[in-house]
Design a protein around this motif. Structure first.
Motif, PDB file in Angstrom:
ATOM      1  N   UNK A 106       1.023  -1.247  -0.149  1.00  0.00           N
ATOM      2  CA  UNK A 106       0.007   0.253  -0.014  1.00  0.00           C
ATOM      3  C   UNK A 106       0.964   1.133  -0.213  1.00  0.00           C
ATOM      4  N   UNK A 107       1.139   1.673  -0.686  1.00  0.00           N
ATOM      5  CA  UNK A 107       1.642   3.149  -0.869  1.00  0.00           C
ATOM      6  C   UNK A 107       0.368   4.087  -1.475  1.00  0.00           C
ATOM      7  N   UNK A 108      -0.610   3.787  -0.951  1.00  0.00           N
ATOM      8  CA  UNK A 108      -1.697   5.079  -0.704  1.00  0.00           C
ATOM      9  C   UNK A 108      -1.725   5.742  -2.479  1.00  0.00           C
ATOM     10  N   UNK A 109      -1.629   5.094  -3.442  1.00  0.00           N
ATOM     11  CA  UNK A 109      -2.182   5.156  -4.462  1.00  0.00           C
ATOM     12  C   UNK A 109      -1.236   5.926  -5.195  1.00  0.00           C
ATOM     13  N   UNK A 110      -0.342   6.736  -4.554  1.00  0.00           N
ATOM     14  CA  UNK A 110       0.473   8.046  -4.812  1.00  0.00           C
ATOM     15  C   UNK A 110       0.489   8.461  -6.068  1.00  0.00           C
ATOM     16  N   UNK A 111       1.263   7.649  -6.892  1.00  0.00           N
ATOM     17  CA  UNK A 111       1.524   8.017  -8.303  1.00  0.00           C
ATOM     18  C   UNK A 111       0.111   8.356  -8.919  1.00  0.00           C
ATOM     19  N   UNK A 112      -1.233   7.490  -8.589  1.00  0.00           N
ATOM     20  CA  UNK A 112      -2.752   8.110  -9.387  1.00  0.00           C
ATOM     21  C   UNK A 112      -2.788   9.637  -8.223  1.00  0.00           C
ATOM     22  N   UNK A 113      -2.598   9.649  -7.843  1.00  0.00           N
ATOM     23  CA  UNK A 113      -3.249  10.681  -7.033  1.00  0.00           C
ATOM     24  C   UNK A 113      -2.644  12.066  -7.852  1.00  0.00           C
ATOM     25  N   UNK A 114      -1.004  12.009  -7.753  1.00  0.00           N
ATOM     26  CA  UNK A 114      -0.060  12.685  -8.274  1.00  0.00           C
ATOM     27  C   UNK A 114      -0.859  12.752  -9.468  1.00  0.00           C
ATOM     28  N   UNK A 115      -1.473  12.323 -10.390  1.00  0.00           N
ATOM     29  CA  UNK A 115      -1.814  11.776 -11.769  1.00  0.00           C
ATOM     30  C   UNK A 115      -2.591  12.946 -12.128  1.00  0.00           C
ATOM     31  N   UNK A 116      -3.598  12.613 -11.282  1.00  0.00           N
ATOM     32  CA  UNK A 116      -4.786  12.896 -10.903  1.00  0.00           C
ATOM     33  C   UNK A 116      -4.624  15.020 -10.869  1.00  0.00           C
ATOM     34  N   UNK A 117      -4.205  15.144  -9.709  1.00  0.00           N
ATOM     35  CA  UNK A 117      -3.621  16.504  -9.395  1.00  0.00           C
ATOM     36  C   UNK A 117      -2.618  17.143 -10.281  1.00  0.00           C
ATOM     37  N   UNK A 118      -2.217  16.473 -11.134  1.00  0.00           N
ATOM     38  CA  UNK A 118      -2.338  17.247 -12.379  1.00  0.00           C
ATOM     39  C   UNK A 118      -2.812  17.426 -13.244  1.00  0.00           C
ATOM     40  N   UNK A 119      -3.741  16.349 -13.695  1.00  0.00           N
ATOM     41  CA  UNK A 119      -4.981  16.490 -14.920  1.00  0.00           C
ATOM     42  C   UNK A 119      -5.959  17.427 -14.084  1.00  0.00           C
ATOM     43  N   UNK A 120      -5.899  17.420 -12.863  1.00  0.00           N
ATOM     44  CA  UNK A 120      -7.096  18.620 -12.828  1.00  0.00           C
ATOM     45  C   UNK A 120      -6.369  19.635 -11.559  1.00  0.00           C
ATOM     46  N   UNK A 121      -6.252  20.410 -11.661  1.00  0.00           N
ATOM     47  CA  UNK A 121      -5.427  20.820 -11.165  1.00  0.00           C
ATOM     48  C   UNK A 121      -5.846  21.847  -9.199  1.00  0.00           C
ATOM     49  N   UNK A 122      -5.410  21.849  -8.264  1.00  0.00           N
ATOM     50  CA  UNK A 122      -5.714  23.091  -6.955  1.00  0.00           C
ATOM     51  C   UNK A 122      -5.080  23.313  -6.952  1.00  0.00           C
ATOM     52  N   UNK A 123      -5.472  24.417  -6.279  1.00  0.00           N
ATOM     53  CA  UNK A 123      -4.495  25.734  -5.767  1.00  0.00           C
ATOM     54  C   UNK A 123      -3.660  24.936  -4.374  1.00  0.00           C
ATOM     55  N   UNK A 124      -3.868  24.590  -4.103  1.00  0.00           N
ATOM     56  CA  UNK A 124      -2.560  23.902  -2.960  1.00  0.00           C
ATOM     57  C   UNK A 124      -2.610  22.817  -2.484  1.00  0.00           C
ATOM     58  N   UNK A 125      -1.082  22.041  -3.273  1.00  0.00           N
ATOM     59  CA  UNK A 125      -1.188  20.658  -2.411  1.00  0.00           C
ATOM     60  C   UNK A 125       0.144  20.613  -1.897  1.00  0.00           C
ATOM     61  N   UNK A 126      -0.177  20.435  -0.304  1.00  0.00           N
ATOM     62  CA  UNK A 126       0.920  19.754   0.636  1.00  0.00           C
ATOM     63  C   UNK A 126       1.150  17.832   0.640  1.00  0.00           C
ATOM     64  N   UNK A 127       2.167  18.250   1.194  1.00  0.00           N
ATOM     65  CA  UNK A 127       3.524  17.074   0.725  1.00  0.00           C
ATOM     66  C   UNK A 127       2.760  16.794   2.829  1.00  0.00           C
ATOM     67  N   UNK A 128       2.959  15.030   2.899  1.00  0.00           N
ATOM     68  CA  UNK A 128       3.760  15.065   4.673  1.00  0.00           C
ATOM     69  C   UNK A 128       3.940  13.739   4.548  1.00  0.00           C
ATOM     70  N   UNK A 129       4.869  13.036   4.987  1.00  0.00           N
ATOM     71  CA  UNK A 129       5.494  11.734   6.084  1.00  0.00           C
ATOM     72  C   UNK A 129       7.134  11.665   5.110  1.00  0.00           C
TER      73      UNK A 129
END
Length: 345
Positions: A106-129
């Motif tokens: 379980x990598x928390x669907x890392x790549x798929x989430x980044x791809x989704x945020x690149x395809x449909x950008x939001x104002x802010x993205x923060x990262x943890x861990x």
């Protein structure tokens, strides 16, 4: 105005606590809210983005950075996790639940989430861990997103700054929930342990990096918010003070525990997820003080126990995330909580 246009930021609280309704109430009070992608599928993350946009609110999204070491542990670490799994069987038996097999996929669907945020950008993205990597930072920025990296020490702040984020979230050990730490304890000359307060840690980081800072940790009222602003933060990130609010998606047993006088202290524990997190001290924390490191493997092992405890209304086996200032958390609308914070500045 600052990058955020407000000194109040609602912390991203994974596991269902941060909801579009909470973010909307925070904005109504004058703050900026974050949603949390952690533990959600990319589809669920996207659905929350759609809901937030439909409400016409500003928001950010927080994403967990996977740790390759935890996803591929050595033989000794695997043996410790198997031993802990056996230890948890009696806990599960209290509710007629079972403990699943240990998993490391379980990598928390890392790549798929980044791809989704690149395809449909939001104002802010923060990262943890952990740090997302310079290529991810630059890709999100190119898409129009402001990137925030989370750190717990000067050494981590310096490492984060090398990737070129737009801001840095500085988390003190007094904060509730998981630590954002990603470097070994003691790395560098100073860190969260060396700073007695959140404001003190902000001042240390302010002297080391020239980026907007967000302060996190035991910010429970306008006076503690003012302290971190004076120390050099552009905003304070508030979590525990919002958990009991009407719009919070936290479990009711968690909300109730924050106001229950039988809980008298918090502690850092790996018992629930295998990653250090600050929780109210309940029976589960006391009984598993020697829980091994292993995130998110232990998260999956304890998930059935936590779900059963929640269904039974039993706070003694729930992860009751709370910062050291938890006693000041109150119920009611998050809008009113935010207004009270801001009115005292």
């Amino acid at each position: 105005m600052s990058l955020f246009d407000t000194p109040f930021i609602a912390a991203p609280m994974a596991g269902g606590t941060s909801t579009p309704a909470l973010v909307q109430a925070v904005q109504a009070g004058g703050g900026l809210g974050f949603l949390a992608a952690g533990y959600k599928s990319p589809e669920s993350m996207t659905a929350e983005i759609v809901a937030a946009r439909a409400a016409g609110i500003r928001f950010g999204m927080n994403v967990f950075v996977p740790d390759p070491v935890q996803l591929s542990p050595g033989p000794d670490a695997r043996a410790r996790l198997e031993s802990y799994r056996t230890e948890l069987e009696s806990e599960a038996a209290r509710y007629g639940a079972s403990v699943p097999a240990v998993r490391f996929d379980d990598d928390d669907a890392w790549r798929d989430k980044i791809d989704a945020l690149l395809a449909d950008p939001v104002e802010f993205v923060s990262f943890a861990f952990g740090l997302p990597g310079k290529s991810v930072v630059q890709a999100l920025q190119k898409a129009g997103t402001a990137v925030i990296s989370s750190v717990t020490s000067v050494a981590e702040a310096l490492a984060a700054a090398e990737e070129g984020p737009d801001a840095i979230a500085v988390q003190h050990t007094s904060a509730g929930g998981h630590t954002a730490a990603f470097l070994p304890a003691g790395t560098g000359a100073t860190g969260a342990q060396a700073a007695g307060t959140t404001a003190g840690l902000v001042a240390q980081v302010r002297g080391a990096v020239d980026l907007p800072l967000i302060a996190a940790g035991a910010i429970m009222d306008s006076s503690t918010l003012k302290e971190v602003l004076v120390a050099g933060a552009a905003a304070g990130q508030v979590g525990t003070a919002l958990v009991r609010t009407e719009e919070s998606g936290a479990r009711q047993a968690h909300k109730d525990a924050l106001g229950d006088p039988r809980f008298t202290e918090t502690a850092m524990t790996r018992a629930f997820t295998g990653r250090s997190a600050r929780s109210l001290v309940n029976e589960f924390v006391r009984d598993h003080r020697d829980a091994p490191e292993g995130y998110p493997a232990i998260h999956h092992l304890t998930a059935p126990i936590r779900a059963a405890a929640s269904a039974a209304g039993d706070p003694e086996r729930l992860n009751l995330w709370a910062g050291t200032g938890w006693k000041a958390a109150r119920n009611g609308s998050a809008e009113n909580v935010v207004r009270d914070f801001l009115s005292g500045l």
